[in-house]
Design a protein around this motif. Structure first.
Motif, PDB file in Angstrom:
ATOM      1  N   THR A  37      13.500   2.906  11.353  1.00 36.78           N
ATOM      2  CA  THR A  37      12.130   2.416  11.182  1.00 36.78           C
ATOM      3  C   THR A  37      11.474   3.118  10.005  1.00 36.78           C
ATOM      4  N   VAL A  38      10.973   2.309   9.074  1.00 38.19           N
ATOM      5  CA  VAL A  38      10.255   2.851   7.925  1.00 38.19           C
ATOM      6  C   VAL A  38       8.994   2.027   7.713  1.00 38.19           C
ATOM      7  N   HIS A  39       7.837   2.638   7.965  1.00 35.78           N
ATOM      8  CA  HIS A  39       6.585   1.920   7.743  1.00 35.78           C
ATOM      9  C   HIS A  39       6.360   1.746   6.242  1.00 35.78           C
ATOM     10  N   PRO A  40       5.972   0.543   5.844  1.00 35.69           N
ATOM     11  CA  PRO A  40       5.825   0.269   4.407  1.00 35.69           C
ATOM     12  C   PRO A  40       4.700   1.063   3.774  1.00 35.69           C
ATOM     13  N   ALA A  41       4.881   1.390   2.510  1.00 36.56           N
ATOM     14  CA  ALA A  41       3.842   2.083   1.747  1.00 36.56           C
ATOM     15  C   ALA A  41       2.737   1.094   1.403  1.00 36.56           C
ATOM     16  N   PRO A  42       1.488   1.409   1.705  1.00 32.12           N
ATOM     17  CA  PRO A  42       0.380   0.468   1.449  1.00 32.12           C
ATOM     18  C   PRO A  42       0.318  -0.024   0.007  1.00 32.12           C
ATOM     19  N   ALA A  43       0.573   0.855  -0.960  1.00 29.49           N
ATOM     20  CA  ALA A  43       0.430   0.461  -2.364  1.00 29.49           C
ATOM     21  C   ALA A  43       1.421  -0.635  -2.757  1.00 29.49           C
ATOM     22  N   ALA A  44       2.562  -0.701  -2.058  1.00 33.13           N
ATOM     23  CA  ALA A  44       3.575  -1.699  -2.410  1.00 33.13           C
ATOM     24  C   ALA A  44       3.150  -3.108  -2.032  1.00 33.13           C
ATOM     25  N   PHE A  45       2.146  -3.218  -1.146  1.00 33.64           N
ATOM     26  CA  PHE A  45       1.688  -4.533  -0.695  1.00 33.64           C
ATOM     27  C   PHE A  45       0.239  -4.776  -1.088  1.00 33.64           C
ATOM     28  N   GLU A  46      -0.152  -4.205  -2.212  1.00 32.47           N
ATOM     29  CA  GLU A  46      -1.473  -4.450  -2.782  1.00 32.47           C
ATOM     30  C   GLU A  46      -1.293  -5.120  -4.134  1.00 32.47           C
ATOM     31  N   ARG A  47      -2.120  -6.133  -4.411  1.00 34.58           N
ATOM     32  CA  ARG A  47      -2.024  -6.823  -5.699  1.00 34.58           C
ATOM     33  C   ARG A  47      -2.204  -5.852  -6.863  1.00 34.58           C
ATOM     34  N   ILE A  67       5.089  -9.673   0.896  1.00 32.73           N
ATOM     35  CA  ILE A  67       5.983  -9.710  -0.265  1.00 32.73           C
ATOM     36  C   ILE A  67       5.656  -8.511  -1.132  1.00 32.73           C
ATOM     37  N   ARG A  68       6.690  -7.965  -1.767  1.00 34.27           N
ATOM     38  CA  ARG A  68       6.486  -6.905  -2.756  1.00 34.27           C
ATOM     39  C   ARG A  68       7.320  -7.245  -3.976  1.00 34.27           C
ATOM     40  N   MET A  69       6.769  -6.989  -5.133  1.00 37.18           N
ATOM     41  CA  MET A  69       7.426  -7.335  -6.381  1.00 37.18           C
ATOM     42  C   MET A  69       8.452  -6.261  -6.729  1.00 37.18           C
ATOM     43  N   LEU A  70       9.720  -6.659  -6.811  1.00 36.52           N
ATOM     44  CA  LEU A  70      10.787  -5.746  -7.231  1.00 36.52           C
ATOM     45  C   LEU A  70      10.908  -5.701  -8.743  1.00 36.52           C
ATOM     46  N   SER A  71      10.454  -6.766  -9.393  1.00 37.46           N
ATOM     47  CA  SER A  71      10.416  -6.852 -10.856  1.00 37.46           C
ATOM     48  C   SER A  71       9.340  -7.876 -11.198  1.00 37.46           C
ATOM     49  N   PRO A  72       9.026  -8.065 -12.466  1.00 36.60           N
ATOM     50  CA  PRO A  72       7.991  -9.055 -12.805  1.00 36.60           C
ATOM     51  C   PRO A  72       8.306 -10.467 -12.336  1.00 36.60           C
ATOM     52  N   ARG A  74      10.871 -11.098  -9.674  1.00 33.13           N
ATOM     53  CA  ARG A  74      11.572 -11.089  -8.380  1.00 33.13           C
ATOM     54  C   ARG A  74      10.678 -10.489  -7.303  1.00 33.13           C
ATOM     55  N   ALA A  75      10.464 -11.258  -6.229  1.00 31.41           N
ATOM     56  CA  ALA A  75       9.667 -10.797  -5.092  1.00 31.41           C
ATOM     57  C   ALA A  75      10.569 -10.676  -3.872  1.00 31.41           C
ATOM     58  N   GLU A  76      10.276  -9.698  -3.032  1.00 32.80           N
ATOM     59  CA  GLU A  76      11.043  -9.504  -1.805  1.00 32.80           C
ATOM     60  C   GLU A  76      10.175  -9.821  -0.596  1.00 32.80           C
ATOM     61  N   VAL A  77      10.694 -10.663   0.298  1.00 39.31           N
ATOM     62  CA  VAL A  77      10.005 -10.991   1.546  1.00 39.31           C
ATOM     63  C   VAL A  77      10.318  -9.902   2.557  1.00 39.31           C
ATOM     64  N   LYS A  78       9.263  -9.358   3.173  1.00 42.90           N
ATOM     65  CA  LYS A  78       9.450  -8.245   4.111  1.00 42.90           C
ATOM     66  C   LYS A  78       8.671  -8.474   5.397  1.00 42.90           C
ATOM     67  N   GLU A 110      11.777 -16.036  -8.278  1.00 49.18           N
ATOM     68  CA  GLU A 110      12.756 -16.019  -7.207  1.00 49.18           C
ATOM     69  C   GLU A 110      12.289 -15.075  -6.112  1.00 49.18           C
ATOM     70  N   ALA A 111      12.733 -15.364  -4.888  1.00 47.05           N
ATOM     71  CA  ALA A 111      12.430 -14.512  -3.740  1.00 47.05           C
ATOM     72  C   ALA A 111      13.745 -14.051  -3.134  1.00 47.05           C
ATOM     73  N   VAL A 112      13.800 -12.801  -2.707  1.00 47.66           N
ATOM     74  CA  VAL A 112      14.981 -12.261  -2.055  1.00 47.66           C
ATOM     75  C   VAL A 112      14.552 -11.636  -0.730  1.00 47.66           C
ATOM     76  N   LEU A 113      15.506 -11.450   0.152  1.00 48.92           N
ATOM     77  CA  LEU A 113      15.246 -10.795   1.430  1.00 48.92           C
ATOM     78  C   LEU A 113      16.562 -10.320   2.013  1.00 48.92           C
ATOM     79  N   ASP A 114      16.464  -9.374   2.943  1.00 47.91           N
ATOM     80  CA  ASP A 114      17.655  -8.946   3.668  1.00 47.91           C
ATOM     81  C   ASP A 114      17.395  -9.084   5.158  1.00 47.91           C
ATOM     82  N   THR A 115      18.447  -9.238   5.930  1.00 49.54           N
ATOM     83  CA  THR A 115      18.337  -9.399   7.371  1.00 49.54           C
ATOM     84  C   THR A 115      19.628  -8.917   8.020  1.00 49.54           C
ATOM     85  N   ASN A 116      19.622  -8.900   9.339  1.00 48.23           N
ATOM     86  CA  ASN A 116      20.788  -8.467  10.091  1.00 48.23           C
ATOM     87  C   ASN A 116      21.420  -9.662  10.790  1.00 48.23           C
ATOM     88  N   ALA A 117      22.733  -9.657  10.923  1.00 43.45           N
ATOM     89  CA  ALA A 117      23.444 -10.777  11.539  1.00 43.45           C
ATOM     90  C   ALA A 117      22.984 -11.018  12.972  1.00 43.45           C
TER      91      ALA A 117
END
Length: 304
Positions: A37-47, A67-72, A74-78, A110-117
């Motif tokens: 468990t890792v609580h997200p950093a607030p700054a990563a989810f601020e415009r 969503i958080r921007m991994l690059s200009p 690429r966004a990641e759904v979390k 583009e949007a990316v995400l990770d998940t568990n089987a």
């Protein structure tokens, strides 16, 4: 109707939902005690770095995601999470779509995400929403699958696009209003004709003596109508219809009743004495259906 409200990731409601989400993930993780468990950093989810959204319906809080921007580009759904009581309503798909729109608004293509089987429902949602498997783009120990979706089709509306949408919507509404008016006229005529259906009807022969230069086919016939028994004769009357090649036609006459103008001596043909009783109803029903077809796309549909 559910609303997608942007909020801080460490706001009380967001924190509560994330705690529920992490508890759910830990309980269903294939390896007991293996979920990290890792609580997200607030700054990563601020415009402009990202956005976090809470789904609300009235006073109820139904889910969250961010969503958080991994690059200009690429966004990641979390942390996509819908509470159990609100599942089965299509909220997960609607929330995912809203996050994609927000990502595009921040410049992502583009949007990316990770998940568990073990999260079979989530994996099915992602695949049916256009996500494709890719090689791992991070080292998340909780993930077994990584996905990507191109967002080139998710664009913010331009001013011209919005204007076009408003014009198109207005045209549909105007046309539907016109068709509704036609339907109302049809039903009014239908009721009037049916209520006068038991009025006396006299049949006879109409003979044209002159033709006015307007009306149907450029000629509005004037002539004489004589009843079959010869007891009624109408001179210099206008015919509501067409005469035959020899200038005569079998026509009916109602001295009273709906659509009959006694003062102007209008003779009505079989069209309004037989089939004509039902034509206005057909017009009303047809126009009503056409109006509904025009307005149906503007009615919000409930997601399932």
């Amino acid at each position: 109707m559910p609303e997608f409200v942007e909020t801080a990731v460490d706001a009380p409601e967001a924190r509560m939902l994330l705690d529920e989400y992490f508890e759910f993930r830990a309980a269903g993780f294939p390896v007991a005690g293996g979920y990290r468990t890792v609580h997200p950093a607030p700054a990563a989810f601020e415009r402009p770095h990202g956005v976090f959204v809470v789904v609300r319906e009235g006073d109820d809080v139904l889910g969250c995601g961010g969503i958080r921007m991994l690059s200009p580009t690429r966004a990641e759904v979390k942390h996509l999470w819908v509470r159990p009581a609100a599942q089965g309503r299509g909220l997960g798909r609607a929330l995912l779509g809203r996050l994609e729109e927000l990502a595009a608004g921040l410049g992502a293509t583009e949007a990316v995400l990770d998940t568990n089987a073990s999260l079979e429902a989530a994996g099915s949602l992602y695949r049916s929403s256009g996500y494709e498997s890719i090689e791992p783009y991070n080292d998340n120990p909780n993930a077994t699958h990584w996905y990507r979706k191109v967002l080139v089709r998710v664009r913010r509306r331009t001013l011209v696009g919005r204007a076009g949408a408003v014009i198109s919507r207005g045209a549909r509404i105007s046309y539907a209003a016109f068709l509704s008016a036609v339907a109302l006229v049809g039903f009014t005529l239908g009721v009037g004709l049916l209520t006068s259906a038991d009025e006396p009807v006299y049949w006879g022969t109409y003979t044209e003596s002159s033709c006015e230069g307007w009306g149907r086919a450029g000629c509005h016939s004037r002539g004489t109508w004589v009843s079959d028994g010869g007891t009624i004769q109408l001179a210099n009357v206008r015919l509501d219809g067409h005469v035959g090649p020899d200038g005569t036609v079998v026509a009916s006459y109602r001295p009273t009743g709906f659509l009959n103008d006694y003062d102007n001596w209008i003779v009505h043909t079989e069209w309004t004495s037989g089939l004509g009783l039902w034509v206005p109803w057909g017009l009303g029903v047809g126009a009503s259906i056409a109006a509904f077809i025009q307005i149906r796309p503007l009615i919000p549909r409930r997601r399932t």
